[in-house]
Design a protein around this motif. Structure first.
Motif, PDB file in Angstrom:
ATOM      1  N   VAL A  48      -7.117   4.253  -4.539  1.00 51.21           N
ATOM      2  CA  VAL A  48      -8.249   4.858  -3.811  1.00 51.21           C
ATOM      3  C   VAL A  48      -8.215   6.339  -4.150  1.00 51.21           C
ATOM      4  O   VAL A  48      -7.248   7.037  -3.846  1.00 51.21           O
ATOM      5  CB  VAL A  48      -8.125   4.641  -2.293  1.00 51.21           C
ATOM      6  N   ASP A 108      -9.846  -0.358  -9.820  1.00 51.98           N
ATOM      7  CA  ASP A 108      -8.875  -1.312 -10.366  1.00 51.98           C
ATOM      8  C   ASP A 108      -8.302  -0.705 -11.649  1.00 51.98           C
ATOM      9  O   ASP A 108      -9.047  -0.335 -12.557  1.00 51.98           O
ATOM     10  CB  ASP A 108      -9.582  -2.633 -10.688  1.00 51.98           C
ATOM     11  N   GLU A 154       0.862  -1.190   0.000  1.00 55.14           N
ATOM     12  CA  GLU A 154       0.000   0.000   0.000  1.00 55.14           C
ATOM     13  C   GLU A 154       0.896   1.236   0.000  1.00 55.14           C
ATOM     14  O   GLU A 154       1.760   1.382   0.879  1.00 55.14           O
ATOM     15  CB  GLU A 154      -0.862   0.035   1.268  1.00 55.14           C
ATOM     16  N   TYR A 160     -14.593   8.988  -2.253  1.00 51.29           N
ATOM     17  CA  TYR A 160     -13.424   8.168  -2.609  1.00 51.29           C
ATOM     18  C   TYR A 160     -13.844   6.732  -2.884  1.00 51.29           C
ATOM     19  O   TYR A 160     -14.697   6.185  -2.184  1.00 51.29           O
ATOM     20  CB  TYR A 160     -12.404   8.211  -1.473  1.00 51.29           C
ATOM     21  N   THR A 161     -13.273   6.173  -3.921  1.00 47.13           N
ATOM     22  CA  THR A 161     -13.557   4.789  -4.294  1.00 47.13           C
ATOM     23  C   THR A 161     -12.256   4.113  -4.687  1.00 47.13           C
ATOM     24  O   THR A 161     -11.354   4.769  -5.213  1.00 47.13           O
ATOM     25  CB  THR A 161     -14.508   4.774  -5.522  1.00 47.13           C
ATOM     26  N   ARG A 162     -12.182   2.789  -4.454  1.00 52.13           N
ATOM     27  CA  ARG A 162     -11.019   2.056  -4.974  1.00 52.13           C
ATOM     28  C   ARG A 162     -11.317   1.664  -6.425  1.00 52.13           C
ATOM     29  O   ARG A 162     -12.372   1.106  -6.723  1.00 52.13           O
ATOM     30  CB  ARG A 162     -10.738   0.803  -4.149  1.00 52.13           C
ATOM     31  N   THR A 213      -2.209   0.822  -4.660  1.00 54.11           N
ATOM     32  CA  THR A 213      -1.941  -0.509  -4.104  1.00 54.11           C
ATOM     33  C   THR A 213      -1.390  -1.418  -5.203  1.00 54.11           C
ATOM     34  O   THR A 213      -1.923  -1.436  -6.316  1.00 54.11           O
ATOM     35  CB  THR A 213      -3.239  -1.118  -3.533  1.00 54.11           C
ATOM     36  N   SER A 244      -4.256  -0.910  -8.095  1.00 55.24           N
ATOM     37  CA  SER A 244      -5.543  -0.239  -7.838  1.00 55.24           C
ATOM     38  C   SER A 244      -5.272   1.061  -7.098  1.00 55.24           C
ATOM     39  O   SER A 244      -4.166   1.275  -6.591  1.00 55.24           O
ATOM     40  CB  SER A 244      -6.454  -1.139  -6.995  1.00 55.24           C
TER      41      SER A 244
END
Ligand code: FHN
Length: 613
Positions: A535, A571, A480, A567-569, A603, A533
Motif C-alpha cells: 500500500v 501487486d 501485514e 494510496y493504492t495497493r 503484505t 503487495s
C-alpha cells in the motif's frame, strides 16, 4: 566589565582581546590568516595526535561511566536568558537561544543584553544539587552557544561573562567545582562553527557591519583557544558536546579534534563535523523508534519547548512523560540528556524544579531499573518497557509497567527462562509467576504502586531466552508489515527516509535518498511462494525498487498513484521462500530508476492458502 585599557578594536570589528599578549597572538593570527594554512600551521602546534588507536577494552573503559549513568542534565544558559527570548517586547519564533538570529539583532545591540547579564541568585552547589537529587549523573552546559558569548573567563575574547557582564564570575568554574564536590560528571556544550559575534563564525548573515574573515580564522583565533582553555582549566571534563557542524576545512577540524587529547578520558558526541562518529550518536527532541545498531547514543530534549529560557514557553512535559521517556530510552539502550533553562537571575522555573524533584523521587525507588541497564531483550511489550541487567548467574529484567493489567496478570511474551524471583521495586512485594503458553505470567496486585511507571524486578536464570516474537503469517497465510514496525536504515533525520503520517496512518516518507532502505524482521514457519503487495503512493510517473526475503527477491516497477496523498495497493509479484525461520524482508530502491514513494505497508500472502485452511 571590560578593561578600557584593552587593545583597540581592529577595523574588522573582530572579537575584542583581553591583553597585550593576546593582541600579539591576534596579530600573529592575522598575519597567518593571510596564508591559507592558518589552521594547518595551528594544527601542527597541536600535541602529537599520532597516538596508538584506542583498543576496544580501552574504549569500553573510557565510556563505562556514561553507559552506567544513563541520565544527565543539559543546560542552555546565556545572554538570551536575560530577556527570555523576547526582543523589543516581541515574541520571536523558535527556541530562545536563537533570538539573535530570529530577531536579526545587530551585534552591538545584542551586546547590550550581555551587559545586563547578572544572575545574582545563581548558586552552583544548589543547582548541581537539583541535578543530583533528580538522579542525574552528568551535567552538560553551554560554555558558548551560537551567539558567541562565553559563559566562562575566556582568554580569547573579552565578550565573556567575567569581562563583559556585571556578574563578573566564571560560571563554568563554579559549576565544575560543584560537580566535582557532588560526584557529578561535568561537560561542556560548545558551538564550534556557528558564532554570530565573530566575523569568521558561521550564521550571522544579518549584521552588515561585520567585515567577514575566514571561518579558519575564527577557529584559530577563537574556537581553538577557547576549547583548549575549557579542556585545561576546569578540571576533569567528562563530555565535550560539539554542536551544529558546518563545512569546516580539514585543518580546522583537526585543530579542534586534536584538542580532545588534552583530556584523554573525555567523551565527545557526533557533532564536530559531518560523518564524525564521536563516542556516541545524538538524537534531538525525539526518541528514535529503534536504537541505532551497534553504537552508543543519547537523546537530548528540553523539559519544556525551548532549550534556552523563553518567557512564553509554558510547554512543560509532564513528569509522567519524562519518566516514561527515560524508561523508553533506556529500554532501547540509550541515554537521556534532559535540558533545563536557567532564567536571567540564575534559577530554574518552579515547573522545572517540581519535575526534577518528582523524577528524583521515582529514581530513589526505581533507579536500579535505569542505571547500568541494557536494552530490552523482549522487544517493546504492549504494557510498557523492559530494561535488563546481568546479575550473578542470572539476569534482572526490569518490567516498566505503564498500563497496569486490570485482570492482575502481566504476561512477558516469548520469555522462556526459569524465574528465580519477582518483586515490585516500590514496596518490595514478592510476586508469584507461572509459565504459560505465551511466556511468563506474573500475578500483580489490583493497584499499581506508581501510576506513571511501576517497576517489577524479574530475575531469571542465565541470559534471556526469548522465543521469536517476530511477526509471522497467520493461519490464513497473510502477514501485514506496517511502516511503524519497520527499521528504516540511513534514518539520519529529516534528510532521509523517516516515519511520517498522513491521515493519521504511518508511512515511510520523505524517501528522497535511494541509499535509504526499509527492513522488517519476520519469522516464516510455512515455506512456499508468497505473493507480495504494497500500500503506497507515488507522485512521479514510475518508481522501481526490489523486495527481498533473505536471498530471494523480486524487482518491482510501480506507476504513479496520482499523488503522494493517494494510496493504492499494488501487486508486486511473488517471492519463493524455501526455508522456515527468521527472515529479513527488505525494500530497496533501484538507483537510477528510483523515485520517492510513501510506503504504508507491505503484505505477504502464502500462495495456495485459503481462509478455510
Ligand atoms: O541550534 C542548536 C540549538 O540551539 C540547541 O543547542 C540544540 C541542542 O541540541 N542544538 C542545535 C540544534 O540542533
Amino acid at each position: 566589565m571590560p578593561d578600557q585599557n584593552k587593545l583597540p578594536r581592529f577595523p574588522s570589528s573582530p572579537p575584542r582581546l583581553r591583553s597585550a599578549r593576546h593582541g600579539l597572538l591576534f596579530l600573529v593570527a592575522v598575519v597567518l590568516a593571510t596564508s591559507p594554512t592558518t589552521t594547518q600551521q595551528l594544527a601542527a602546534q597541536q600535541p602529537a595526535t599520532q597516538q596508538p588507536a584506542e583498543s576496544p577494552d580501552e574504549n569500553a573503559s573510557r565510556i563505562a561511566w556514561w553507559r552506567e549513568a544513563k541520565f544527565g542534565m543539559f543546560v542552555h544558559w546565556g545572554v538570551y536568558s536575560v530577556v527570555g527570548g523576547q526582543y523589543k517586547g516581541q515574541e520571536l519564533p523558535n527556541s530562545a537561544e536563537w533570538m539573535m538570529a530570529r530577531g536579526k539583532i545587530p551585534i552591538a545591540e545584542y551586546e547590550q543584553y550581555a551587559k545586563q547579564f547578572n544572575p545574582v541568585e545563581f548558586d552552583a552547589d544548589k543547582f548541581v544539587g537539583l541535578a543530583k537529587q533528580a538522579g542525574m549523573k552528568y551535567l552538560v552546559i553551554t560554555a558558548k552557544h551560537h551567539d558567541g558569548f562565553a559563559m566562562f573567563d575566556s582568554k580569547a575574547t573579552d565578550y565573556n561573562v567575567v569581562d563583559f557582564s556585571p556578574f563578573g564570575r566564571d560560571i563554568m568554574k563554579e559549576l565544575a567545582e560543584a560537580c566535582q564536590k557532588q560526584g557529578i560528571k561535568f561537560g561542556f556544550y560548545y558551538s564550534q562553527a556557528q558564532d554570530w559575534h565573530h566575523p569568521g563564525g558561521f550564521g550571522n548573515g544579518w549584521d552588515k557591519s561585520i567585515q567577514r574573515v575566514s571561518s579558519d580564522q575564527y577557529v584559530s583565533e577563537k574556537a581553538v583557544p577557547e576549547v583548549r582553555q575549557l579542556l585545561t582549566e576546569y578540571g576533569p571534563i567528562g563530555i565535550f558536546w560539539w554542536d551544529t557542524p558546518r563545512a569546516m576545512s580539514e585543518e580546522a577540524f583537526n585543530s579542534l579534534h586534536s584538542l580532545t587529547k588534552l583530556q584523554p578520558n573525555v567523551l565527545t558526541n557526533d557533532r564536530l563535523g559531518e560523518d564524525f562518529p564521536g563516542d556516541y550518536k545524538t538524537f534531538e527532541r525525539n526518541i528514535p523508534r529503534q536504537a541505532p545498531q551497534g553504537k552508543d547514543w543519547e537523546v537530548c530534549m528540553p523539559i519544556s519547548g525551548s532549550w534556552g529560557y523563553k518567557k512564553s514557553d509554558t510547554n512543560f512535559k509532564s513528569t509522567r512523560t519524562l519518566i516514561r521517556n527515560l524508561a523508553d530510552i533506556a529500554s532501547k539502550g540509550g541515554n537521556y540528556l534532559l535540558n533545563v533553562s536557567p532564567t536571567g537571575t540564575g534559577t530554574l522555573l518552579p515547573q522545572a524544579v517540581e519535575r526534577l524533584e518528582q523524577i528524583g523521587q521515582w529514581m530513589q525507588t526505581n533507579g536500579e531499573s535505569i542505571y547500568g541497564t541494557t536494552a530490552s531483550p523482549i522487544g517493546k511489550p504492549d504494557w510498557g518497557r523492559c530494561t535488563a541487567k546481568a546479575i550473578g548467574d542470572g539476569t534482572a529484567l526490569y518490567l516498566h509497567v505503564f498500563d497496569w493489567p486490570q485482570d492482575g496478570k502481566l504476561v512477558i511474551r516469548g520469555l522462556e527462562n526459569d524465574v528465580q524471583s519477582a518483586q515490585l521495586l516500590d514496596g518490595g512485594q514478592i510476586l508469584s509467576t507461572q509459565t504459560v503458553g505465551d511466556g511468563i505470567l506474573v500475578s500483580v496486585p489490583a493497584d499499581p504502586p506508581n501510576d506513571d511507571d511501576s517497576v517489577i524486578k524479574l530475575v531469571v536464570s542465565g541470559t534471556p531466552e526469548v522465543r521469536s516474537l517476530l511477526p509471522t503469517p497467520g493461519k490464513d497465510g497473510v502477514l501485514e508489515l506496517f511502516a511503524d514496525q519497520a527499521f528504516i536504515h540511513n534514518n539520519e533525520g529529516s534528510r532521509d527516509a523517516g516515519l511520517r503520517e498522513h491521515d493519521g496512518i504511518p508511512h515511510v516518507g520523505y524517501w528522497l535518498d535511494d541509499q535509504a532502505w526499509v527492513e522488517w524482521e519476520i519469522e516464516i514457519r510455512d515455506p512456499g511462494v508468497y505473493r507480495v503487495s504494497a500500500v503506497m503512493s507515488v507522485q512521479e510517473p514510475q518508481t522501481e525498487f526490489r523486495v527481498s526475503v533473505n536471498d530471494s527477491q523480486l524487482a518491482a516497477s510501480v506507476p504513479s498513484t496520482g499523488s503522494y496523498g493517494r494510496y493504492t495497493r499494488r501487486d508486486l509479484g511473488t517471492i519463493q521462500v524455501s526455508t522456515a525461520g527468521r527472515k529479513s524482508v527488505r525494500v530497496i530502491p533501484t538507483p537510477g530508476s528510483w523515485q520517492p514513494m510513501n510506503l504504508r505497508q507491505l503484505t505477504l500472502k502464502r500462495e495456495g492458502k485459503t481462509d478455510a485452511d
